[in-house]
Design a protein around this motif. Sequence first.
Motif: not given
Length: 218
Positions: A141-144, A149-150, A155-156
């Motif tokens: 999965n992609n995140f900004a 936060e971490d 986070p998933d």
Amino acid sequence: MTTKPKNFILFGYPGAGKSTQVDLLREAGVDFSLISIGKLLREMAKRDDSLGQKIGQTMASGELLDEFLIEGLVKDVLRDTDKTKMILFDGYPRTLTQIRGMEQFCEEYGLEPPTLLCLKITKEEAIKRLSDRRVCSKCRNNFAYSKLEDKEKCPDCGGELIQRDDDKPSAIETRFDLFDLQLGVILQHFQSIGRYIEIDGMGTEEEVHGRLLRAIGS
Ligand code: AMP
């Protein structure tokens, strides 16, 4: 006479939000088959053989993979794709050779020739988004990065977050140069056959989603 489902190619600068928009279409209940060449190549790059290595190295450099490999890959994937519903091509075709290949496949399977949907964002915005992108090494999965936060863990699923090699500054430059080159040829082709829709990709994800839904007529 039954009408054939419409097919589309999702096109845009790297980082224009194509994967996000594909996810939003799914969440909105739009029924389609997705053919994502970049995603398939990333899977193949994990293989512990010379082909996997070659694909990984080429992708990390931001260059395109050879036509023969892409043609074979699309052929295999299309054979197993549900063609009774809308097909969304992501990351293909990117060259004139691939456009010709796609036209042949469409004829072979009796598919409606796809319309190009071009998600447009400014170059500055794309560079900003790409530099901020992190991917989970486990669930992909992609995140900004700026919103996490971490900053280390997904986070998933808790997997390690990494920056894609092709999202690093040196590769971004190559990808952009290539995209500018490809864009001209591809846009011209789809404009000339009247199968081209430009979508403003600036603004919130929801705003772009609304524009995309209108464009595909859902
Ligand atoms: P993407 O996730 O679509 O930006 O693709 C990532 C990388 O995969 C590209 O920079 C290329 O190295 C490779 N790639 C993806 N699609 C194609 C294609 N249609 N032809 C050749 N190489 C591709």
